[in-house]
Design a protein around this motif. Structure first.
Motif, PDB file in Angstrom:
ATOM      1  N   VAL A  22      27.632  32.018  47.631  1.00  0.00           N
ATOM      2  CA  VAL A  22      27.123  33.078  46.763  1.00  0.00           C
ATOM      3  C   VAL A  22      25.915  33.727  47.426  1.00  0.00           C
ATOM      4  O   VAL A  22      24.996  33.036  47.876  1.00  0.00           O
ATOM      5  CB  VAL A  22      26.747  32.511  45.382  1.00  0.00           C
ATOM      6  N   SER A  23      25.907  35.040  47.483  1.00  0.00           N
ATOM      7  CA  SER A  23      24.823  35.770  48.133  1.00  0.00           C
ATOM      8  C   SER A  23      24.393  36.939  47.266  1.00  0.00           C
ATOM      9  O   SER A  23      25.137  37.403  46.396  1.00  0.00           O
ATOM     10  CB  SER A  23      25.274  36.304  49.498  1.00  0.00           C
ATOM     11  N   GLY A  49      35.561  33.944  45.500  1.00  0.00           N
ATOM     12  CA  GLY A  49      36.120  34.644  44.348  1.00  0.00           C
ATOM     13  C   GLY A  49      35.080  35.329  43.491  1.00  0.00           C
ATOM     14  O   GLY A  49      35.399  35.905  42.447  1.00  0.00           O
ATOM     15  N   LEU A  50      33.816  35.302  43.926  1.00  0.00           N
ATOM     16  CA  LEU A  50      32.708  35.828  43.125  1.00  0.00           C
ATOM     17  C   LEU A  50      32.934  37.270  42.675  1.00  0.00           C
ATOM     18  O   LEU A  50      32.842  37.584  41.480  1.00  0.00           O
ATOM     19  CB  LEU A  50      31.403  35.732  43.909  1.00  0.00           C
ATOM     20  N   ILE A  51      33.191  38.171  43.622  1.00  0.00           N
ATOM     21  CA  ILE A  51      33.285  39.591  43.281  1.00  0.00           C
ATOM     22  C   ILE A  51      34.491  39.858  42.388  1.00  0.00           C
ATOM     23  O   ILE A  51      34.420  40.655  41.444  1.00  0.00           O
ATOM     24  CB  ILE A  51      33.316  40.449  44.560  1.00  0.00           C
ATOM     25  N   ALA A  52      35.601  39.189  42.655  1.00  0.00           N
ATOM     26  CA  ALA A  52      36.784  39.359  41.810  1.00  0.00           C
ATOM     27  C   ALA A  52      36.502  38.931  40.377  1.00  0.00           C
ATOM     28  O   ALA A  52      36.898  39.600  39.417  1.00  0.00           O
ATOM     29  CB  ALA A  52      37.948  38.546  42.381  1.00  0.00           C
ATOM     30  N   ILE A  53      35.795  37.821  40.219  1.00  0.00           N
ATOM     31  CA  ILE A  53      35.471  37.324  38.876  1.00  0.00           C
ATOM     32  C   ILE A  53      34.482  38.262  38.188  1.00  0.00           C
ATOM     33  O   ILE A  53      34.618  38.553  36.983  1.00  0.00           O
ATOM     34  CB  ILE A  53      34.928  35.889  38.946  1.00  0.00           C
ATOM     35  N   MET A  54      33.499  38.759  38.912  1.00  0.00           N
ATOM     36  CA  MET A  54      32.563  39.716  38.332  1.00  0.00           C
ATOM     37  C   MET A  54      33.284  40.977  37.877  1.00  0.00           C
ATOM     38  O   MET A  54      32.994  41.524  36.805  1.00  0.00           O
ATOM     39  CB  MET A  54      31.461  40.066  39.339  1.00  0.00           C
ATOM     40  N   ALA A  55      34.239  41.442  38.682  1.00  0.00           N
ATOM     41  CA  ALA A  55      35.010  42.634  38.302  1.00  0.00           C
ATOM     42  C   ALA A  55      35.831  42.366  37.052  1.00  0.00           C
ATOM     43  O   ALA A  55      35.979  43.250  36.194  1.00  0.00           O
ATOM     44  CB  ALA A  55      35.914  43.058  39.462  1.00  0.00           C
ATOM     45  N   ALA A  56      36.357  41.161  36.929  1.00  0.00           N
ATOM     46  CA  ALA A  56      37.132  40.815  35.736  1.00  0.00           C
ATOM     47  C   ALA A  56      36.245  40.781  34.498  1.00  0.00           C
ATOM     48  O   ALA A  56      36.671  41.213  33.413  1.00  0.00           O
ATOM     49  CB  ALA A  56      37.804  39.459  35.929  1.00  0.00           C
ATOM     50  N   GLN A  57      35.022  40.303  34.644  1.00  0.00           N
ATOM     51  CA  GLN A  57      34.089  40.275  33.517  1.00  0.00           C
ATOM     52  C   GLN A  57      33.764  41.682  33.043  1.00  0.00           C
ATOM     53  O   GLN A  57      33.569  41.915  31.842  1.00  0.00           O
ATOM     54  CB  GLN A  57      32.800  39.544  33.905  1.00  0.00           C
ATOM     55  N   ARG A  58      33.741  42.641  33.962  1.00  0.00           N
ATOM     56  CA  ARG A  58      33.294  43.991  33.647  1.00  0.00           C
ATOM     57  C   ARG A  58      34.429  44.966  33.349  1.00  0.00           C
ATOM     58  O   ARG A  58      34.176  46.153  33.151  1.00  0.00           O
ATOM     59  CB  ARG A  58      32.467  44.525  34.819  1.00  0.00           C
ATOM     60  N   SER A  59      35.666  44.497  33.341  1.00  0.00           N
ATOM     61  CA  SER A  59      36.792  45.399  33.138  1.00  0.00           C
ATOM     62  C   SER A  59      37.937  44.671  32.452  1.00  0.00           C
ATOM     63  O   SER A  59      37.850  43.468  32.186  1.00  0.00           O
ATOM     64  CB  SER A  59      37.278  45.944  34.494  1.00  0.00           C
ATOM     65  N   LEU A  60      39.007  45.409  32.208  1.00  0.00           N
ATOM     66  CA  LEU A  60      40.245  44.820  31.684  1.00  0.00           C
ATOM     67  C   LEU A  60      41.334  44.837  32.753  1.00  0.00           C
ATOM     68  O   LEU A  60      42.518  44.671  32.450  1.00  0.00           O
ATOM     69  CB  LEU A  60      40.706  45.604  30.449  1.00  0.00           C
ATOM     70  N   ALA A  61      40.938  45.026  33.992  1.00  0.00           N
ATOM     71  CA  ALA A  61      41.880  45.223  35.086  1.00  0.00           C
ATOM     72  C   ALA A  61      42.600  43.945  35.484  1.00  0.00           C
ATOM     73  O   ALA A  61      42.103  42.831  35.284  1.00  0.00           O
ATOM     74  CB  ALA A  61      41.147  45.779  36.299  1.00  0.00           C
ATOM     75  N   ARG A  62      43.772  44.146  36.094  1.00  0.00           N
ATOM     76  CA  ARG A  62      44.417  43.084  36.845  1.00  0.00           C
ATOM     77  C   ARG A  62      43.858  43.146  38.256  1.00  0.00           C
ATOM     78  O   ARG A  62      43.753  44.228  38.848  1.00  0.00           O
ATOM     79  CB  ARG A  62      45.932  43.242  36.850  1.00  0.00           C
ATOM     80  N   ILE A  63      43.519  41.990  38.821  1.00  0.00           N
ATOM     81  CA  ILE A  63      42.777  41.944  40.076  1.00  0.00           C
ATOM     82  C   ILE A  63      43.505  41.067  41.084  1.00  0.00           C
ATOM     83  O   ILE A  63      43.909  39.943  40.764  1.00  0.00           O
ATOM     84  CB  ILE A  63      41.346  41.410  39.844  1.00  0.00           C
ATOM     85  N   ASP A  64      43.669  41.586  42.291  1.00  0.00           N
ATOM     86  CA  ASP A  64      44.179  40.815  43.415  1.00  0.00           C
ATOM     87  C   ASP A  64      43.013  40.525  44.357  1.00  0.00           C
ATOM     88  O   ASP A  64      42.177  41.402  44.614  1.00  0.00           O
ATOM     89  CB  ASP A  64      45.268  41.581  44.157  1.00  0.00           C
TER      90      ASP A  64
END
Length: 237
Positions: A22-23, A49-64
């Motif tokens: 984590v940075s 997986g940090l950025i992917a998880i943060m994006a999931a927290q902030r959206s309703l998107a499906r994330i790869d």
């Protein structure tokens, strides 16, 4: 010895097997990117997986999330499985160059990456760290080329990089039909030169939105701008 995990308000990142832990760079990009209206998001070089998880927290998107290193990809999948958004994030353990197929139709609204940036430096001694951070494996040209195939016409690419690579990024982006639409310059300490550039790129040419902030004010702790940006994530913000 550094902790083997990093606890955020809504999730925990385990980081025993990942070359890059984590940075601040990753947190900055994950909090700064405008992902709220995106339906499909791609995180390139996801690491823990940090950025992917943060994006999931902030959206309703499906994330790869794509990660070349098996240990890091396994750890990312583990972190995601413990998060509240595990059903919306998929990890692919493979080279990004093999992930995108030039004949595949574009599907992503937003691509995020905290890419390698030691363009002119010596290779780090540790092989996994070299793979994670040296541009011999994943460089900016590969990112923009991949984005040119994977992004929808109105899609966006968001990156975090050293501030002094701005002109290099603009040149590479132009080769693949991308224009800068948002630049945020980040200084570690107020009054110091920016160390990081948060950048957003699009195929549509628009007036460039620019701003700057510092993470800390000397003798006073974190700045209000940094607190406001990261307060949904850090425990003590």
């Amino acid at each position: 010895m550094a902790n083997s995990f990093f606890k955020f308000k809504q999730f925990t990142i385990h980081q025993e097997r990942s070359a890059m832990r984590v940075s601040t760079d990753g947190v900055l990009l994950g909090a700064w990117s405008r992902v709220e209206k995106s339906n499909r998001i791609l995180d390139i070089g996801t690491g823990t997986g940090l950025i992917a998880i943060m994006a999931a927290q902030r959206s309703l998107a499906r994330i790869d999330a794509v990660e070349l290193d098996f240990g890091a990809a396994s750890e990312a999948a583990f972190n995601i499985s413990l998060s509240p958004w595990k059903d919306r994030i998929t990890v692919y353990c493979m080279d990004f160059c093999r992930f995108y197929d030039k004949t595949t139709k574009p599907v992503y609204h937003h691509i995020l990456s905290n890419p390698p940036y030691f363009i002119d430096s010596l290779l780090p001694p540790d092989g996994k760290r070299e793979q994670a951070r040296h541009t011999g494996t994943l460089d900016y040209e590969v990112l923009f080329e991949g984005a040119s195939y994977l992004l929808l016409p109105d899609g966006k690419l968001s990156l975090v990089s050293p501030a002094d690579l701005q002109e290099h990024l603009i040149f590479i982006a132009s080769l693949y039909g991308f224009y800068p639409v948002r630049f945020t310059y980040v200084s570690g300490i107020s009054g110091k030169a920016p160390k990081r550039l948060l950048s957003e790129w699009s195929r549509a040419r628009r007036p460039l939105e620019e701003n700057a902030f510092s993470i800390e004010k000397r003798g006073e702790g974190y700045t209000l701008e940094y607190i406001m940006l990261t307060r949904d994530f850090y425990l003590k913000m």
